[in-house]
Write a protein that holds these residues in place. Structure first.
Motif, PDB file in Angstrom:
ATOM      1  N   ILE A 193       2.278   6.007   8.038  1.00  0.00           N
ATOM      2  CA  ILE A 193       3.650   5.431   8.602  1.00  0.00           C
ATOM      3  C   ILE A 193       4.162   4.438   7.961  1.00  0.00           C
ATOM      4  O   ILE A 193       3.376   3.757   6.992  1.00  0.00           O
ATOM      5  N   THR A 194       5.156   3.969   8.143  1.00  0.00           N
ATOM      6  CA  THR A 194       5.917   2.842   7.641  1.00  0.00           C
ATOM      7  C   THR A 194       6.331   1.996   8.853  1.00  0.00           C
ATOM      8  O   THR A 194       6.797   2.122   9.786  1.00  0.00           O
TER       9      THR A 194
ATOM     10  N   MET B 282       0.883  -1.399  -0.087  1.00  0.00           N
ATOM     11  CA  MET B 282       0.052   0.196  -0.050  1.00  0.00           C
ATOM     12  C   MET B 282       0.948   1.293  -0.133  1.00  0.00           C
ATOM     13  O   MET B 282       1.725   1.567   0.759  1.00  0.00           O
ATOM     14  N   GLY B 283       0.812   1.894  -0.988  1.00  0.00           N
ATOM     15  CA  GLY B 283       1.328   3.402  -1.195  1.00  0.00           C
ATOM     16  C   GLY B 283       0.468   4.194  -1.228  1.00  0.00           C
ATOM     17  O   GLY B 283      -0.672   4.342  -0.806  1.00  0.00           O
TER      18      GLY B 283
ATOM     19  N   MET C 286      -1.538  -0.354  18.438  1.00  0.00           N
ATOM     20  CA  MET C 286      -1.478   0.524  17.242  1.00  0.00           C
ATOM     21  C   MET C 286      -0.061   0.433  16.768  1.00  0.00           C
ATOM     22  O   MET C 286       0.835   0.725  17.424  1.00  0.00           O
ATOM     23  N   VAL C 287       0.327  -0.082  15.476  1.00  0.00           N
ATOM     24  CA  VAL C 287       1.482  -0.036  14.903  1.00  0.00           C
ATOM     25  C   VAL C 287       2.254   1.435  14.727  1.00  0.00           C
ATOM     26  O   VAL C 287       1.262   2.398  14.600  1.00  0.00           O
ATOM     27  N   ARG C 288       3.278   1.425  15.171  1.00  0.00           N
ATOM     28  CA  ARG C 288       4.074   2.775  15.126  1.00  0.00           C
ATOM     29  C   ARG C 288       5.073   2.888  13.919  1.00  0.00           C
ATOM     30  O   ARG C 288       5.459   1.823  13.501  1.00  0.00           O
TER      31      ARG C 288
ATOM     32  N   TRP D 252       6.330  -1.252   4.502  1.00  0.00           N
ATOM     33  CA  TRP D 252       4.848  -1.332   4.359  1.00  0.00           C
ATOM     34  C   TRP D 252       4.258  -0.106   4.637  1.00  0.00           C
ATOM     35  O   TRP D 252       4.756   0.379   5.818  1.00  0.00           O
ATOM     36  N   THR D 253       3.163   0.295   4.310  1.00  0.00           N
ATOM     37  CA  THR D 253       2.465   1.556   4.654  1.00  0.00           C
ATOM     38  C   THR D 253       1.254   1.399   5.164  1.00  0.00           C
ATOM     39  O   THR D 253       0.436   0.602   4.476  1.00  0.00           O
TER      40      THR D 253
END
Length: 364
Positions: A281-282, A1-2, A351-353, A294-295
Motif C-alpha cells: 500500500i502507499t 521502499m519499492g 495499521m496504516v491504510r 511511501w510503500t
C-alpha cells in the motif's frame, strides 16, 4: 521502499522494448535472441494521481513518488534449467527479484522472428513455466538428498523439514508452481531459504500490437484463460505504444492516451498490479518542504511505517496524526481537516491504510 520486478519471457517477445519504454533506458532491443545477456536495471517513478493532487494543495518544494525497480532478464529458452542459452546465469538473476512479470508475445509481425518459429502464447508460457519448475526441482533434489540421510539417522528436525520439502516436490512434480501451495508452508523458514523461482508472485503481461490494444483477440484470451486458472493477474499493454508515450512531454501524454481510449499507461497498470500482487500500500507525508509517497506492506503498524522514513522515527515513535486522502482532498489543508474533526491521533497498534496522509510525532 519499492519493489524489484523481474521481466522474463522467451527471446523476441518485447521485453527490452517494454523495459526501454518504462525506464527511458537504453536496453539493447534487437531482432535476434539473447541480445540481453547481463540484466538491465531501471528505477521507475510510479505515477499516483493522489500524490500530485496533494502537491497541488500543499505546494511543496519537491514531490517524491514511490518507485519500482525493473530488471530486464535475458530471454529464457527450452532447456534453460540445464544451462541452455546461458540459462543458469539467467535463472540466477530471477532469484534476486520480488515478483516476476512474464511478458507473453501476443502480436504477429513477420519482421520480428519468433525463437520457436511462430506465435503461440500457450506454448510460450508452458516453456517458461516448465523451465522454472525444473530449476526448482533441481534445487529441491539437492536438499532432499541431504535431509533424507539425516532423517534416516533419527533426526526429528530433519524429518520435519523433509516432510515440507516432499510436499513442495510433489507439487512441482505435478507441473504446478510452488506459489499455489499453502501460504503458511511457503512462509516456513526452511522453505523460504530455498528461494524457489516458482514461489515468487507472478503476473502475465500480454504484449499486443497497437491495433489490438483493448480488443479481445485470441492470443490475449488464451493468456487470460491461463492467468485465470493460475489465479494470477494479467496486464495488457503494447510495447510499441509505450515507446511512443515515453517520447512525449508529460503534458501531452494524457491527451495521447485518451486518444487511444486509455486512462493510464502500461507502466501505471503494471506497477499497480505489482503492488496488489505483493500486498503493498502507499501512504503519504505532506509538508511545505516535500510531499512524498511511501510503500509498505499491508498490515504495517504505525511505528514500522515511521521506520521506513528513518529508523530513528520507529524507535522514537510517540503517535501519528492521520487523515485519509479523501478527507484531505475535500478540505484542502491540515488545519482545515483538524477544524472539521477528520484528523485522528493513532498509537502503536494502528495499521496504516492505503492513502493515509501521516504526520509522525517522535521523540528524538
Amino acid at each position: 521502499m519499492g519493489f524489484k520486478c523481474g521481466i522474463v519471457g522467451l527471446p523476441n517477445v518485447g521485453k527490452s522494448t517494454i523495459f526501454n519504454a518504462m525506464t527511458s533506458g537504453s536496453a539493447h532491443a534487437s531482432n535476434y535472441p539473447f541480445c540481453t545477456i547481463d540484466p538491465n536495471i531501471g528505477i521507475v517513478q510510479v505515477r499516483d494521481d493522489r500524490l500530485f493532487r496533494i502537491a497541488e494543495l500543499v505546494k511543496p518544494g519537491s514531490i517524491v513518488p514511490t518507485t519500482v525497480e525493473f530488471v530486464d532478464i535475458a530471454g529464457l529458452v527450452e532447456g534453460a534449467s540445464k544451462g541452455e542459452g546461458l540459462g543458469n546465469q539467467f535463472l540466477g538473476h530471477i532469484r534476486s527479484v520480488d515478483a516476476i512479470a512474464h511478458i507473453v508475445r501476443c502480436f504477429d509481425d513477420p519482421e520480428v522472428v519468433h525463437v520457436a518459429g511462430g506465435v503461440d502464447p500457450v506454448r510460450d508460457i508452458e516453456v517458461i513455466n516448465t523451465e522454472l519448475i525444473l530449476a526448482d526441482l533441481a534445487t529441491l533434489e539437492k536438499r532432499l538428498g541431504k535431509y533424507s540421510k539425516v532423517a534416516r539417522a533419527g533426526d526429528k528436525e530433519a524429518a520435519e523439514a523433509l516432510c515440507l520439502y516432499n510436499k513442495v516436490s510433489g507439487c512441482l512434480d505435478s507441473g504446478r508452481p510452488a506459489r499455489v501451495l499453502d501460504r503458511d508452508l511457503l512462509q516456513d523458514h526452511r522453505v523460504k531459504e530455498l528461494n524457489l523461482l516458482t514461489a515468487k508472485p507472478l503476473l502475465y503481461v500480454a504484449n499486443v500490437s497497437e491495433d489490438d490494444l483493448g480488443g479481445d483477440m485470441e492470443y490475449v484470451l488464451e493468456v487470460g484463460k491461463i492467468a485465470g486458472e493460475e489465479c494470477v493477474p494479467m496486464v495488457i499493454l503494447s510495447g510499441k505504444i509505450e515507446s511512443e508515450v515515453v517520447e512525449l512531454p508529460e503534458e501531452e501524454r494524457e491527451v495521447f492516451l485518451e486518444g487511444l481510449g486509455l486512462k493510464e499507461s502500461g507502466l501505471d497498470k503494471l506497477a499497480k498490479a505489482g503492488y496488489r500482487l505483493l500486498g503493498f500500500i502507499t501512504f503519504f507525508t505532506a509538508g511545505k518542504k516535500e510531499v512524498r509517497a511511501w510503500t509498505v506492506e499491508t498490515g504495517t503498524r504505525a511505528p514500522q511505517a515511521a521506520g521506513v522514513i528513518h529508523s530513528d522515527f520507529e524507535r522514537g515513535f510517540i503517535r501519528a496524526e492521520v487523515v485519509s486522502y479523501e478527507d484531505f482532498n475535500r478540505y484542502g489543508a491540515w488545519t482545515t481537516c483538524k477544524d472539521n474533526g477528520v484528523v485522528r491521533l493513532e498509537g502503536k497498534e494502528y495499521m496504516v491504510r492505503d492513502g493515509d496522509i501521516v504526520h509522525f510525532r517522535v521523540a528524538v
